[in-house]
Motif scaffolding. Structure first.
Motif, mmCIF file in Angstrom:
data_model
loop_
_atom_site.group_PDB
_atom_site.id
_atom_site.type_symbol
_atom_site.label_atom_id
_atom_site.label_comp_id
_atom_site.label_asym_id
_atom_site.label_seq_id
_atom_site.Cartn_x
_atom_site.Cartn_y
_atom_site.Cartn_z
ATOM 1 N N HIS A 127 0.819 -1.218 0.000
ATOM 2 C CA HIS A 127 0.000 0.000 0.000
ATOM 3 C C HIS A 127 0.853 1.268 0.000
ATOM 4 O O HIS A 127 0.564 2.211 -0.748
ATOM 5 C CB HIS A 127 -0.935 0.001 1.212
ATOM 6 N N GLN A 128 1.913 1.306 0.805
ATOM 7 C CA GLN A 128 2.725 2.515 0.855
ATOM 8 C C GLN A 128 3.381 2.796 -0.486
ATOM 9 O O GLN A 128 3.564 3.959 -0.868
ATOM 10 C CB GLN A 128 3.791 2.409 1.953
ATOM 11 N N ALA A 129 3.733 1.736 -1.211
ATOM 12 C CA ALA A 129 4.329 1.928 -2.538
ATOM 13 C C ALA A 129 3.329 2.581 -3.489
ATOM 14 O O ALA A 129 3.702 3.415 -4.331
ATOM 15 C CB ALA A 129 4.801 0.590 -3.107
ATOM 16 N N VAL A 130 2.055 2.220 -3.368
ATOM 17 C CA VAL A 130 1.028 2.843 -4.205
ATOM 18 C C VAL A 130 0.835 4.303 -3.796
ATOM 19 O O VAL A 130 0.717 5.191 -4.653
ATOM 20 C CB VAL A 130 -0.297 2.062 -4.114
ATOM 21 N N VAL A 131 0.805 4.555 -2.491
ATOM 22 C CA VAL A 131 0.702 5.943 -2.003
ATOM 23 C C VAL A 131 1.853 6.776 -2.554
ATOM 24 O O VAL A 131 1.658 7.907 -3.024
ATOM 25 C CB VAL A 131 0.694 5.969 -0.455
ATOM 26 N N ASP A 132 3.067 6.208 -2.512
ATOM 27 C CA ASP A 132 4.234 6.921 -3.043
ATOM 28 C C ASP A 132 4.077 7.202 -4.532
ATOM 29 O O ASP A 132 4.376 8.306 -5.013
ATOM 30 C CB ASP A 132 5.501 6.095 -2.818
#
Length: 618
Positions: free
Chosen positions: A94-99
């Motif tokens: 998820h954090q990679a998508v947010v980034d």
């Protein structure tokens, strides 16, 4: 979807087919909504455009840029929703998508769908795919690939007029809530270059600037560029690769401007030396005066063999720029996406994103095949590590079985080996041609996208400075004498295989020219279909190129699974006899369709380039 005859490939159906849109679901939740979960009912009264994308895919990034103008022009009647559907394991974080949403300045809500739930509900087969849902909640069109912005603009205008007349159009603000800005010196830096004076020049990609840092890799000395996305004399758009030219200027891969720029460190002047600012499309020139030829997402640059080499990620090729003649030329790659070695003009690449010159070799980080490739001085392409589009992981050892995950950078080392910025494994890897071995130099990095070799003149101990893109910084490492031990993992792209019956398989690529347009037949056929397979033995017949968008394939006996590679292109022009030179538009997409051969499987494979497959409509 497997019993009807092929859909005509010219004019659109007189009555628009409609299919009730499935609900939007994704285990990762929503981004850019201020923490609010959204449902289809929230968009009733608006035209909804679903953009199925994944952040590794350069074609998806092209579509993000295509949609920006439409998004702004119809902000009160149209809502764009990104549905992030991962290919790589890292993209399911998820954090990679947010980034990625911040990195690429996505200014609409995004549904994080790591398990491809919504992807499956909408029967999507390729990145990128756009689905148009009318204000009453029905799917009215699907478009795969690039080049559809004009068609969608026309459809949006029709839907606005139709539903305003019916009283089912609801105007107003959309659900987008921008994230809070974060103060850092760099924001998703892409590539770095050590300047002759010992300082570092970094492409500060998300801020559309170059930044010069002191020798410590931290202190900001100056910023180059306005910081606003643009193509003016003081503007970049998501710059990436950097290379020192013999005259002391710096070549810059100005990625989203589809151009090669130069920066003069002495005068501060920015100039355009190649590209028009427009994206290259099939049929465009592949050589000629550099300022007159379109380029496509140049991602990295390197000076080798008296030329500037360009990793042209957008069309899966390597090009060159010759400053002496001010010309460009496509040298390696066919524009087909995949991993095929051999003479440069016949080789296949998949989004080459990193280059490093080392004597008689030009190293290439071929990101979508998770591969390290190289070009020799006879212009023959070789693969050092990697097997193809669907296999990736983190495995050291013999290069024939080693695995990477979407590497974006390569760096030549003094001993003849090459350091690999193994981006989605968050690692720095090493390939040694002398031993044929792959090892891990460092882990616990965050999306490393490039690395620069530096030396300690006092001791001679080599150090390497890594661009940690998702940590927004440069990180200095001492090259270890021993490799880091890591647990081996191997992955395959997780997409459900289509079950097809043995023997004959009808392939139909659906293309319906947008309203007010017709197929462009002025210079012969305006469509093109290229089919191949992995393994090649999967197809007994039906592979190769032709102009018909429907074709009968024959699957070979004894091969039970594989991937069908389908590349389609269609050109349509405005249908107005009064206009002598009508505006024309190219629509194109590549599909990799995993198939499993089983008794009772489908005998028809329908891929929608533009429009609707009537066999699936209610």
């Amino acid at each position: 979807m497997n019993d009807d005859a092929p859909v005509p490939t010219s004019a659109p159906a007189p009555r628009r087919a409609r299919v009730r849109a499935p609900e939007l679901i994704g285990k990762g939740g929503w981004i850019n909504t201020g923490g609010k979960d959204l449902k289809l009912a929230d968009f009733r009264g608006r035209t909804l455009i679903l953009d199925f994308w994944t952040f590794c895919c350069v074609n998806c990034l092209h579509v993000l840029d295509e949609l920006r103008e439409l998004e702004e022009r119809h902000r009160d009647t149209v809502v764009i929703i990104g549905v992030h559907s991962p290919k790589f394991v890292h993209e399911a974080e998820h954090q990679a998508v947010v980034d990625a949403v911040e990195r690429y300045e996505v200014e609409h809500p995004v549904l994080d769908d790591p398990e491809l739930a919504t992807w499956k509900q909408y029967a999507v087969r390729a990145w990128p795919t756009l689905v148009v849902i009318d204000p009453e909640g029905y799917v009215v069109a699907q478009h795969a690939g690039e080049g559809h912005a004009h068609a969608i603009e026309t459809l949006v205008a029709e839907l606005e007029a139709e539903h305003e007349a019916k009283g089912t159009l609801r105007r107003g603000d959309g659900p987008y809530v921008p994230p809070e800005p974060v103060a850092t010196d760099l924001r998703f830096p892409g590539k770095a270059l050590r300047l002759p004076g010992g300082t570092f020049l970094v492409s500060d990609t998300t801020r559309h600037q170059l930044v010069e840092l002191a020798a410590d890799g931290e202190t900001v000395l100056r910023r180059i560029g306005s910081g606003e996305r643009g193509f003016g004399p003081d503007a970049f758009s998501e710059p990436q690769g950097l290379a020192l030219l013999p005259d002391g200027k710096i070549a810059v891969a100005d990625t989203v401007n589809h151009a090669i720029r130069t920066f003069d460190p002495e005068t501060g002047e920015i100039a355009t030396v190649a590209g028009t600012g427009k994206q290259w499309w099939q049929g465009s020139a592949t050589s000629g005066p550099a300022r007159e030829v379109d380029l496509s997402s140049p991602w990295d640059v390197a000076w080798w063999q008296d030329r500037l080499w360009i990793a042209m990620a957008g069309v899966h090729q390597l090009w060159t720029y010759d400053p002496a003649t001010e010309t460009v030329a496509a040298v390696a790659g066919t524009t087909n996406e995949g991993l095929v070695d051999g003479p440069a003009a016949e080789a296949w690449f998949a989004q080459p994103s990193g280059l490093a010159a080392a004597g008689d070799r030009l190293w290439v980080a071929d990101s979508e095949t998770s591969a390290v490739r190289w070009l020799d001085t006879d212009l023959v392409v070789h693969t050092a590590v990697g097997t193809g589009l669907f296999d990736f992981g983190h495995r050291d050892g013999d290069a024939a079985q080693a695995l990477l995950q979407h590497p974006l950078g390569v760096t030549a080392l003094p001993d003849g080996s090459v350091a690999v910025s193994d981006t989605y494994n968050h690692a720095l890897r090493r390939y040694d041609p002398a031993t044929g071995e792959v090892s891990t130099l460092a882990t616990d990095l965050r999306e490393p996208s490039d690395a620069v070799l530096v030396g300690d003149e006092g001791s001679g101990d080599p150090e390497i400075v890594v661009v940690e893109s998702a940590r927004h910084r440069l990180t200095r490492l001492r090259l270890p004498e021993e490799a880091v031990r890591v647990e081996s993992v191997a992955h395959r792209t997780q997409r459900a295989a289509t079950e097809v019956g043995p023997g004959k398989l009808s392939l139909d690529v659906i293309f319906q020219a947008p309203a007010g347009q017709k197929l462009d037949l002025r210079y012969g056929p305006s469509t093109r279909l290229l089919v191949s397979s992995t393994p090649p033995e999967l197809l007994a017949s039906g592979d190769g190129a032709d102009t018909d968008l429907s074709r009968e394939l024959v699957l070979a006996d004894g091969v039970t699974e594989g991937v069908l590679h389908v590349s389609a292109m269609a050109a349509s022009c405005d249908d107005d006899p009064a206009v002598e030179y009508p505006a024309c538009h190219v629509h194109q997409q590549d599909w990799g369709v995993p198939v499993r051969v089983v008794e009772g499987g489908t005998g028809r494979l329908a891929l929608v380039l533009a429009g609707m497959d009537e066999a699936s409509a209610e």
